[in-house]
Motif scaffolding. Structure first.
Motif, mmCIF file in Angstrom:
data_model
loop_
_atom_site.group_PDB
_atom_site.id
_atom_site.type_symbol
_atom_site.label_atom_id
_atom_site.label_comp_id
_atom_site.label_asym_id
_atom_site.label_seq_id
_atom_site.Cartn_x
_atom_site.Cartn_y
_atom_site.Cartn_z
ATOM 1 N N VAL A 225 0.853 -1.186 0.000
ATOM 2 C CA VAL A 225 0.000 0.000 0.000
ATOM 3 C C VAL A 225 0.890 1.237 0.000
ATOM 4 O O VAL A 225 1.881 1.309 0.731
ATOM 5 C CB VAL A 225 -0.928 -0.003 1.226
ATOM 6 N N GLY A 226 0.531 2.238 -0.836
ATOM 7 C CA GLY A 226 1.317 3.457 -0.929
ATOM 8 C C GLY A 226 2.349 3.458 -2.028
ATOM 9 O O GLY A 226 3.033 4.457 -2.230
ATOM 10 N N LYS A 227 2.478 2.337 -2.780
ATOM 11 C CA LYS A 227 3.441 2.287 -3.872
ATOM 12 C C LYS A 227 2.866 2.956 -5.112
ATOM 13 O O LYS A 227 1.697 2.772 -5.466
ATOM 14 C CB LYS A 227 3.797 0.839 -4.188
ATOM 15 N N GLU A 228 3.688 3.725 -5.805
ATOM 16 C CA GLU A 228 3.255 4.431 -7.015
ATOM 17 C C GLU A 228 3.540 3.545 -8.231
ATOM 18 O O GLU A 228 4.676 3.136 -8.463
ATOM 19 C CB GLU A 228 3.983 5.762 -7.158
ATOM 20 N N ILE A 229 2.488 3.245 -8.989
ATOM 21 C CA ILE A 229 2.601 2.407 -10.172
ATOM 22 C C ILE A 229 1.822 3.030 -11.321
ATOM 23 O O ILE A 229 1.077 4.008 -11.139
ATOM 24 C CB ILE A 229 2.088 0.969 -9.912
ATOM 25 N N LEU A 257 7.048 1.335 -14.742
ATOM 26 C CA LEU A 257 7.546 2.228 -15.788
ATOM 27 C C LEU A 257 6.564 3.346 -16.070
ATOM 28 O O LEU A 257 5.346 3.190 -15.918
ATOM 29 C CB LEU A 257 7.809 1.441 -17.069
ATOM 30 N N SER A 258 7.102 4.463 -16.528
ATOM 31 C CA SER A 258 6.275 5.562 -17.013
ATOM 32 C C SER A 258 5.961 5.346 -18.485
ATOM 33 O O SER A 258 6.447 4.396 -19.114
ATOM 34 C CB SER A 258 6.990 6.893 -16.802
ATOM 35 N N VAL A 263 7.354 3.274 -23.927
ATOM 36 C CA VAL A 263 7.544 3.502 -25.362
ATOM 37 C C VAL A 263 8.966 3.145 -25.773
ATOM 38 O O VAL A 263 9.178 2.501 -26.820
ATOM 39 C CB VAL A 263 7.216 4.970 -25.704
ATOM 40 N N ASP A 264 9.953 3.528 -24.957
ATOM 41 C CA ASP A 264 11.343 3.199 -25.290
ATOM 42 C C ASP A 264 11.574 1.690 -25.292
ATOM 43 O O ASP A 264 12.254 1.160 -26.183
ATOM 44 C CB ASP A 264 12.286 3.864 -24.282
#
Length: 391
Positions: A225-229, A257-258, A263-264
């Motif tokens: 909980v609290g992880k940014e995905i 990944l962002s 895309v890369d």
């Protein structure tokens, strides 16, 4: 490399180079076709990720309520759209107002709160060839998965994505894991490898060349909980609440990944798959072309040898028929001198080495052409026949 391994490699190389490399060429062509098909799939996923809007959780409702660029001409609205949303993991009980009983999982090892908890136990096997271990060389070609036996259990609770740093959370995105086979961005919180003590049964397994357990690996992974995905999938409004679920055409669903990093990575995959397909396909084409030419030449040589053998056989047959006397043509051959096979022509050919004069030249020639030529009288193996002429 041991002698059994060298023998296995030799057998595989002979199979691969069979028919002047045709088998190897077909295998490479199959790999090239698979690479190009994967390139097509990855390229399509890359285009979808590039076109997908990257929005926050609070801006998701406005995006879902607008028609996409492809649908603006027909003024129709789609129920689902591919979007990329970056958010923080929270349990669904936070927005349901159930503060007393939070639906959350707790790690057994780190005591961290999580929405996904996966425990994996892997038994690692080793192999000693032993005195009877030659069979393992053939078994290992088809049973590599015997080296590890894994048992895994996964638990999940309903969770959402929210904008980080905002409280209270008025906007959120419900994550639907149903039908998703995509890898999850889990964090390893426990990793322990323990050796397994040998037993008398382990000694028997090693003696006969079977795999035997040497270690037990325990792992625990969680989605805390609290992880940014980042969520990449089909988003829609279900009862007025945004919800995202996996898209089978995309290689990502939940990821660390962002959008730019995705895309890369997909762009790199497409280049590798394209060039590998082209290079391997070119090599396969060259090998198959060489194999076709070589086999065509061999077939022509075989056909020419076959024609020469048939001509020689016809000439020998004509020579044998040319030696028929007038007495044989009129049928005035004494009964004691008739061929023992056809009973029509006079005995003219003696077999070597037995020396029996019992066949006419035509029947003697047919006996010589058998796979295991034997004299029809003494059944001794013969090498040839000799024409006998009267003085």
């Amino acid at each position: 490399m041991s002698a059994p391994d060298q023998a296995a490699v030799a057998v595989l190389s002979q199979v691969a180079l069979a028919a002047d490399g045709a088998v190897l060429g077909l295998a490479l062509a199959y790999i090239a076709v698979r690479s190009l098909l994967k390139f097509k799939t990855t390229s399509s996923a890359l285009n979808k990720v590039k076109k997908a809007p990257s929005v926050s959780v609070s801006d998701l409702r406005s995006v879902l309520s607008q028609p996409s660029d492809q649908e603006s001409d027909t003024t129709t609205f789609s129920d689902e759209k591919i979007v990329i949303v970056r958010g923080v993991v929270e349990t669904k009980s936070v927005v349901n107002g159930n503060w007393k009983k939070q639906n959350v999982l707790v790690s057994h090892e780190s005591n961290e709160k999580a929405v996904i908890l996966q425990r994996t136990q892997t038994c690692i096997y080793n192999e000693w060839r032993g005195f009877f271990g030659w069979t393992s060389d053939f078994r290992s070609l088809f049973a590599r998965h015997w080296k590890e036996q894994e048992s895994s259990s996964i638990r999940t609770v309903p969770f959402i994505l929210v904008d980080g740093g905002k409280w209270p959370q008025s906007d959120y995105l419900t994550v639907n894991l149903d039908g998703s086979n995509h890898p999850l961005p889990l964090t390893t919180v426990y990793h322990n490898l323990q050796p397994i003590s040998a037993s008398p049964y382990t000694f028997l397994q090693a003696f006969f060349g079977h795999e035997y357990p040497v270690g037990l690996l325990d792992e625990e992974k969680i989605l805390p909980v609290g992880k940014e995905i980042t969520a990449v999938g089909l988003a829609s409004l279900k009862n007025g609440v945004p919800e995202v679920m996996a898209c089978k055409d995309l290689p990502f669903f939940l990821s660390n990944l962002s959008k730019d990093q995705m895309v890369d990575e997909l762009d790199f995959r497409t280049k590798v798959l394209l060039w590998s397909g082209v290079v391997i396909g070119s090599v396969a084409t060259g090998i198959l072309g060489y194999a076709v030419i070589r086999n065509w030449k061999k077939w022509k040589e075989w056909k020419q040898r076959r024609e020469i053998e048939q001509q020689n056989a016809a000439e020998e047959m004509r020579e044998a028929e040319g030696g028929v006397t007038a007495a044989e043509e009129s049928g005035d051959v004494p009964e004691g001198q008739l061929c023992v096979i056809c009973l029509m022509r006079q005995r003219r050919s003696a077999f070597v080495p037995c020396g029996h004069l019992v066949c006419c030249p035509r029947c003697a020639l047919s006996v010589e052409r058998e796979l295991s030529p034997k004299c029809p009288v003494c059944r001794q193996t013969i090498r040839s026949s000799v024409r006998i002429y009267d003085s």
